[in-house]
Design an enzyme around this catalytic site. Sequence first.
Site, short mmCIF file in Angstrom:
data_model
loop_
_atom_site.label_atom_id
_atom_site.label_comp_id
_atom_site.label_asym_id
_atom_site.label_seq_id
_atom_site.Cartn_x
_atom_site.Cartn_y
_atom_site.Cartn_z
N LYS A 2 -8.63 3.71 -19.26
CA LYS A 2 -8.82 4.06 -20.45
C LYS A 2 -7.44 3.85 -21.60
CE LYS A 2 -12.84 4.75 -18.86
NZ LYS A 2 -13.04 5.55 -17.71
N ASP A 25 -7.88 16.67 -16.17
CA ASP A 25 -8.23 15.37 -16.39
C ASP A 25 -7.84 15.05 -17.95
OD1 ASP A 25 -9.36 12.71 -17.00
OD2 ASP A 25 -10.94 12.96 -15.79
N ARG A 65 0.77 -1.13 0.06
CA ARG A 65 0.02 -0.01 -0.14
C ARG A 65 0.84 1.26 0.04
NH1 ARG A 65 -1.79 2.55 4.34
NH2 ARG A 65 -2.00 1.15 5.82
N TYR A 90 -16.86 14.69 -16.99
CA TYR A 90 -17.54 13.28 -16.82
C TYR A 90 -18.35 13.44 -15.57
CZ TYR A 90 -17.08 8.61 -14.96
OH TYR A 90 -17.35 7.27 -14.45
N1 PLP Z 1 -12.40 10.65 -16.07
C1 PLP Z 1 -13.02 10.47 -17.24
C2 PLP Z 1 -12.75 11.45 -18.23
C3 PLP Z 1 -13.44 9.41 -17.34
O1 PLP Z 1 -14.21 9.20 -18.52
C4 PLP Z 1 -13.74 8.46 -16.30
C5 PLP Z 1 -14.53 7.23 -16.54
O2 PLP Z 1 -15.21 6.92 -17.35
C6 PLP Z 1 -13.11 8.62 -15.09
C7 PLP Z 1 -12.35 9.83 -15.03
C8 PLP Z 1 -13.00 7.58 -14.02
O3 PLP Z 1 -12.19 6.78 -14.35
P1 PLP Z 1 -12.26 5.31 -13.51
O4 PLP Z 1 -13.81 4.71 -14.01
O5 PLP Z 1 -11.02 4.56 -13.95
O6 PLP Z 1 -12.61 5.38 -12.10
#
Ligand code: PLP
Length: 373
Positions: free
Chosen positions: A189, A164, A39, A92
């Site tokens: 992703k 992001d 961890r 998101y």
């Molecule tokens: N940021 C974006 C742009 C996303 O599309 C997503 C999930 O679809 C996330 C963050 C969150 O990621 P996670 O599903 O790996 O927690």
Amino acid sequence: MKITPKITPIYQTSVFKFDDLNELEQYFGEPGSRYMYSRNGNPNSDELAEAVNKLEGGVGAIATGSGMAAIFAAILAYCQAGDHVLCAADIYGGSSSLLNAELSRMGITVTYVPFEQLYTLDEFVQPTTRLLLAETISNPLLRVADLQSLATECHRHGLKLVVDNTFASPIITRPLELGADITLHSVTKYIAGHSDVTAGVVVTNDAETAARLKQIGVFYGLTLSPMESWLAVRGLKTLRLRMREHSANALAIAHFLAAHPKVRQVNYPGLDAHPQHALAREQGAGQFGGMMSFLLADEASAVNDLMHRTKRFPFAPSLAGVDSSLSYPLGTSHRYLSSEQQQELGITVGLVRLSVGIEPLEELLADLAQALD
Ligand code: PLP
């Protein structure tokens, strides 16, 4: 026997052994000299964090158990109870849910900034505002933020810019080079890229924030497991190649959809008609990625027909894998927004999001043609 593996093996262990108290003291006295407990640090998660850190041009990074954990860690790196954050309205849905439903309980408040007003923040900034969270390319409408202007505007107000970068990937845009303070990913992703890992990463360009992120990761237990880290590192090795194919396929599909009579609108930054096309070209070094959304007739039956007929774009509410898929923002990622917010953002019944993979282009085009006709 001398064993020298070419790639890092999976250190599938939760803990590491010490010979004696001297070694224990070495662990605490010389940070980075050895591992103690996964961890707190593990060779596989460190390898992933370091690889993304290098690609993003940062000075420190942590790998986290998901993209959501990455967003959480990034906000906590700069905020505490009583603070206020700004968030791009085009974001998101999970990010806004985290802010609305959870961080509010910790005394961190949020104001959403419409896309058109991101570069003049005066009316949104409060004395307690600490940061602005935005996406390089927004989910699901593919709006492209001018990160350099955004960083200038944030810093003018003494705010940190947290980006992001999931939809773009560091192959297309490196936010830290444009002035952002933190860049983060849902590694789930493009970074991992094969739809077989849930993970995140946060990268920063200053050592103090990097240390703070590390502490947040350890104390909140956001750390990524060795196996997931290893898979993500393996995926990352082909990111540059994948992004080229994703981008080329997506551009051709966007042109095809834009000319199709059943499609009312296509949101893809690579199209000349996209409102931020010139910016996307410049900021993305000529690549636009594999994500797009498009508008069918605003009837559930039009969307269901497409879902039933397509064979190469299964409805699977994630994105950015090597295999194509489609998703439905209104019913998944943006489900928990109010209907006014959904309408305002343009997340309507007929909106479909495509994640274009790296399959042979002609097969994808033929599949979409038969599914839409
Ligand atoms: N940021 C974006 C742009 C996303 O599309 C997503 C999930 O679809 C996330 C963050 C969150 O990621 P996670 O599903 O790996 O927690």
